[in-house]
Design a protein around this motif. Structure first.
Motif, mmCIF file in Angstrom:
data_model
loop_
_atom_site.group_PDB
_atom_site.id
_atom_site.type_symbol
_atom_site.label_atom_id
_atom_site.label_comp_id
_atom_site.label_asym_id
_atom_site.label_seq_id
_atom_site.Cartn_x
_atom_site.Cartn_y
_atom_site.Cartn_z
ATOM 1 N N PHE A 201 14.292 10.434 7.519
ATOM 2 C CA PHE A 201 13.005 9.818 7.182
ATOM 3 C C PHE A 201 13.166 8.314 7.056
ATOM 4 O O PHE A 201 14.147 7.862 6.476
ATOM 5 N N PRO A 202 12.228 7.472 7.531
ATOM 6 C CA PRO A 202 11.091 7.891 8.350
ATOM 7 C C PRO A 202 11.553 8.199 9.767
ATOM 8 O O PRO A 202 12.369 7.466 10.338
ATOM 9 N N GLY A 203 11.050 9.288 10.308
ATOM 10 C CA GLY A 203 11.605 9.816 11.541
ATOM 11 C C GLY A 203 11.120 9.155 12.819
ATOM 12 O O GLY A 203 11.772 9.262 13.857
ATOM 13 N N GLY A 204 9.956 8.475 12.761
ATOM 14 C CA GLY A 204 9.389 7.873 13.970
ATOM 15 C C GLY A 204 10.387 7.007 14.725
ATOM 16 O O GLY A 204 10.647 7.233 15.918
ATOM 17 N N PRO A 205 10.976 6.006 14.054
ATOM 18 C CA PRO A 205 11.923 5.141 14.761
ATOM 19 C C PRO A 205 13.142 5.904 15.276
ATOM 20 O O PRO A 205 13.631 5.623 16.382
ATOM 21 N N ALA A 206 13.620 6.887 14.500
ATOM 22 C CA ALA A 206 14.799 7.668 14.915
ATOM 23 C C ALA A 206 14.472 8.493 16.156
ATOM 24 O O ALA A 206 15.271 8.585 17.103
ATOM 25 N N LEU A 207 13.271 9.088 16.155
ATOM 26 C CA LEU A 207 12.875 9.905 17.301
ATOM 27 C C LEU A 207 12.723 9.027 18.552
ATOM 28 O O LEU A 207 13.146 9.399 19.643
ATOM 29 N N ASP A 208 12.159 7.872 18.359
ATOM 30 C CA ASP A 208 11.984 6.905 19.444
ATOM 31 C C ASP A 208 13.358 6.546 20.047
ATOM 32 O O ASP A 208 13.558 6.587 21.273
ATOM 33 N N ALA A 209 14.305 6.238 19.172
ATOM 34 C CA ALA A 209 15.647 5.835 19.632
ATOM 35 C C ALA A 209 16.312 6.974 20.398
ATOM 36 O O ALA A 209 16.898 6.771 21.475
ATOM 37 N N SER B 137 0.797 -1.230 0.000
ATOM 38 C CA SER B 137 0.000 0.000 0.000
ATOM 39 C C SER B 137 0.824 1.272 0.000
ATOM 40 O O SER B 137 0.369 2.322 -0.432
ATOM 41 N N CYS B 138 2.076 1.177 0.470
ATOM 42 C CA CYS B 138 2.855 2.419 0.561
ATOM 43 C C CYS B 138 4.282 2.175 0.108
ATOM 44 O O CYS B 138 4.522 1.929 -1.063
ATOM 45 N N ASP B 139 5.223 2.191 1.015
ATOM 46 C CA ASP B 139 6.622 2.108 0.571
ATOM 47 C C ASP B 139 7.329 0.845 1.055
ATOM 48 O O ASP B 139 8.542 0.812 1.125
ATOM 49 N N VAL C 54 -2.814 2.922 15.048
ATOM 50 C CA VAL C 54 -2.011 4.137 15.059
ATOM 51 C C VAL C 54 -0.813 3.956 14.120
ATOM 52 O O VAL C 54 0.080 3.168 14.369
ATOM 53 N N SER C 55 -0.876 4.670 12.983
ATOM 54 C CA SER C 55 0.136 4.458 11.947
ATOM 55 C C SER C 55 0.481 5.777 11.269
ATOM 56 O O SER C 55 0.158 6.849 11.778
ATOM 57 N N GLY C 56 1.108 5.668 10.085
ATOM 58 C CA GLY C 56 1.430 6.873 9.334
ATOM 59 C C GLY C 56 0.187 7.519 8.744
ATOM 60 O O GLY C 56 0.194 8.699 8.401
ATOM 61 N N GLY C 57 -0.897 6.766 8.639
ATOM 62 C CA GLY C 57 -2.118 7.289 8.040
ATOM 63 C C GLY C 57 -3.302 7.365 8.988
ATOM 64 O O GLY C 57 -4.302 8.003 8.675
ATOM 65 N N HIS C 58 -3.202 6.714 10.136
ATOM 66 C CA HIS C 58 -4.350 6.647 11.047
ATOM 67 C C HIS C 58 -3.983 6.899 12.498
ATOM 68 O O HIS C 58 -2.902 6.531 12.943
ATOM 69 N N GLY D 188 2.023 1.041 12.555
ATOM 70 C CA GLY D 188 3.465 1.267 12.660
ATOM 71 C C GLY D 188 3.918 1.925 13.947
ATOM 72 O O GLY D 188 4.995 1.611 14.474
ATOM 73 N N VAL D 189 3.106 2.852 14.483
ATOM 74 C CA VAL D 189 3.535 3.598 15.675
ATOM 75 C C VAL D 189 3.542 2.695 16.924
ATOM 76 O O VAL D 189 4.156 3.026 17.936
ATOM 77 N N VAL D 190 2.881 1.538 16.821
ATOM 78 C CA VAL D 190 2.897 0.591 17.948
ATOM 79 C C VAL D 190 4.303 0.006 18.141
ATOM 80 O O VAL D 190 4.612 -0.574 19.178
ATOM 81 N N GLY E 135 1.838 8.830 13.296
ATOM 82 C CA GLY E 135 3.100 8.547 12.603
ATOM 83 C C GLY E 135 3.555 9.741 11.777
ATOM 84 O O GLY E 135 4.748 10.067 11.717
ATOM 85 N N GLU E 136 2.576 10.389 11.175
ATOM 86 C CA GLU E 136 2.850 11.587 10.375
ATOM 87 C C GLU E 136 3.456 12.676 11.262
ATOM 88 O O GLU E 136 4.427 13.333 10.883
ATOM 89 N N ALA E 137 2.878 12.858 12.454
ATOM 90 C CA ALA E 137 3.387 13.875 13.384
ATOM 91 C C ALA E 137 4.798 13.506 13.846
ATOM 92 O O ALA E 137 5.684 14.366 13.917
ATOM 93 N N PHE E 138 5.009 12.227 14.159
ATOM 94 C CA PHE E 138 6.360 11.780 14.531
ATOM 95 C C PHE E 138 7.335 12.102 13.399
ATOM 96 O O PHE E 138 8.432 12.626 13.635
ATOM 97 N N ASP E 139 6.943 11.766 12.168
ATOM 98 C CA ASP E 139 7.835 11.978 11.025
ATOM 99 C C ASP E 139 8.118 13.463 10.794
ATOM 100 O O ASP E 139 9.246 13.850 10.509
ATOM 101 N N LEU F 144 5.561 -6.861 13.201
ATOM 102 C CA LEU F 144 4.197 -7.076 12.725
ATOM 103 C C LEU F 144 3.331 -5.838 12.943
ATOM 104 O O LEU F 144 2.133 -5.856 12.676
ATOM 105 N N CYS F 145 3.945 -4.752 13.463
ATOM 106 C CA CYS F 145 3.204 -3.495 13.660
ATOM 107 C C CYS F 145 3.276 -2.632 12.409
ATOM 108 O O CYS F 145 2.287 -2.027 12.007
ATOM 109 N N THR F 146 4.453 -2.534 11.805
ATOM 110 C CA THR F 146 4.566 -1.761 10.567
ATOM 111 C C THR F 146 3.998 -2.599 9.424
ATOM 112 O O THR F 146 3.715 -3.786 9.591
ATOM 113 N N ASP F 147 3.827 -1.966 8.263
ATOM 114 C CA ASP F 147 3.231 -2.648 7.110
ATOM 115 C C ASP F 147 3.888 -4.012 6.894
ATOM 116 O O ASP F 147 5.116 -4.109 6.851
ATOM 117 N N ASN F 148 3.080 -5.039 6.755
ATOM 118 C CA ASN F 148 3.635 -6.377 6.548
ATOM 119 C C ASN F 148 2.610 -7.280 5.880
ATOM 120 O O ASN F 148 1.417 -6.981 5.854
#
Ligand code: KG4
Length: 313
Positions: A158-166, A9-11, A116-120, A250-252, A144-148, A279-283
């Motif tokens: 990019f994608p910034g969510g995981p980097a910000l988390d770390a 669906s995305c990337d 809770v993801s990049g789109g929801h 993904g944000v999970v 996810g969009e806000a995190f990014d 299994l939280c991010t697109d799979n």
């Protein structure tokens, strides 16, 4: 029953084989993040082309890893939406090459699902199989969009969510008290105010010369997002008299969200189902599982199915 799941669906090109809706026999992902990185976001045409290149080898690899041939598959599940239309079409075309058959399956309702993801950002009361009551959702940015966006503003890539988390793991979540959004409808979410507050603060600090360490900003922003999410999810479970909460999206993968949700669920005696981070991010596995349950419920998708970029729950 063995289901091949295809998700484009995305990337991420993702393919999996799941047996009986729960045993993940293979789960492969070809990420395109490196292709989109320099654009600061997903470029649809680039995504479609990369899916095309990746899909066939990935299907073959997923089957090989699961130790079965095409003939050993009982069904194929594919994301038909929501998502980027060109990207969806690649997965759908690949899925149409393989055929399906029914079996049995069961879900564990009722529960409250927090998607809770990049789109929801969405709280859903799942009453029974495929009967959903949407309790609330985002009024502006998805989490996810806000995190990014905040991560990009802080220069984290990019994608910034995981980097910000770390980065946040080394920071103090109480360093800055960012605003917690109060929305009129109890279960809706809003993140634009918080996002603006981060940007304003950083700009003001840059001008003044005093700068809060980046990891403290990351941790404080993350805390403001996660705290509201956990509060609302737990309130929804309480209000609906539901004892099970399921997380997805993904944000999970976010370590703080997982930790705080677990802590609160334990305290309130709520059973919490959190998928492992991959299994939280697109799979493909989630698509295979969803396909298993829909097939078991007697649903069929005909070969003239079309991509639906705006598909709703
Ligand atoms: O569900 P998903 O894979 O697909 C889309 O909805 O696109 O979610 C991707 C989103 C991205 O915005 C990504 O930054 C975010 O999930 N994400 C995270 C973390 N891992 C992925 N956000 C915060 N913390 C993470 N650890």
């Amino acid at each position: 029953m063995k289901v091949l799941g295809i998700e484009t669906s995305c990337d991420e090109t993702a393919v999996a084989v799941v047996e009986d809706g729960r045993e993940v026999r293979s789960n492969l992902i070809s990420s395109q993040a490196h292709l989109h990185e320099r654009f600061g976001g997903v470029v649809p045409e680039v995504a479609s082309r990369a899916h095309l290149e990746a899909i066939n080898p990935l299907v073959e690899m997923a089957l090989a890893e699961a130790g079965i041939a095409f003939a050993g598959l009982d069904a194929v599940a594919v994301t038909v939406g929501p998502g980027l239309v060109g990207a969806l079409l690649v997965g759908i075309a690949a899925a149409k090459a393989v055929l399906s058959d029914p079996s049995d399956g069961s879900l564990d309702e009722p529960y409250v699902a927090f998607l809770v993801s990049g789109g929801h950002t969405m709280l859903v009361h799942v009453l029974e199989p495929f009967r959903y009551e949407v309790l609330g959702q985002t009024l502006d940015d998805a989490a996810g969009e806000a995190f990014d966006k905040v991560a990009r503003f802080l220069g984290l890539g990019f994608p910034g969510g995981p980097a910000l988390d770390a980065l946040a793991q080394a920071g103090d979540p109480a360093a800055v008290r960012f605003p917690r959004a109060v929305t009129e409808r109890g279960y809706d979410f809003s993140l634009s105010g918080l996002k603006t507050a981060v940007v304003r603060r950083v700009k003001a600090e840059r001008a003044s010369g005093h700068q809060t360490p980046l990891e403290d900003l990351a941790a404080s922003f993350q805390e403001a997002v996660v705290e509201v999410q956990v509060d609302k999810t737990m309130a929804a479970a309480r209000d609906r008299g539901v004892r099970t909460v399921v997380l997805g999206g993904g944000v999970v993968a976010n370590t703080r969200l997982r930790a705080l949700m677990t802590e609160r669920a334990d305290a309130e005696g709520i059973r919490l189902a959190i998928p492992p981070p991959d299994l939280c991010t697109d799979n493909g596995a989630m698509i295979a599982c969803a396909g298993f349950h829909r097939l078991a419920a007697g649903e069929r998708t005909s070969l003239d199915v079309r991509a639906n970029p705006g598909l709703r729950l």
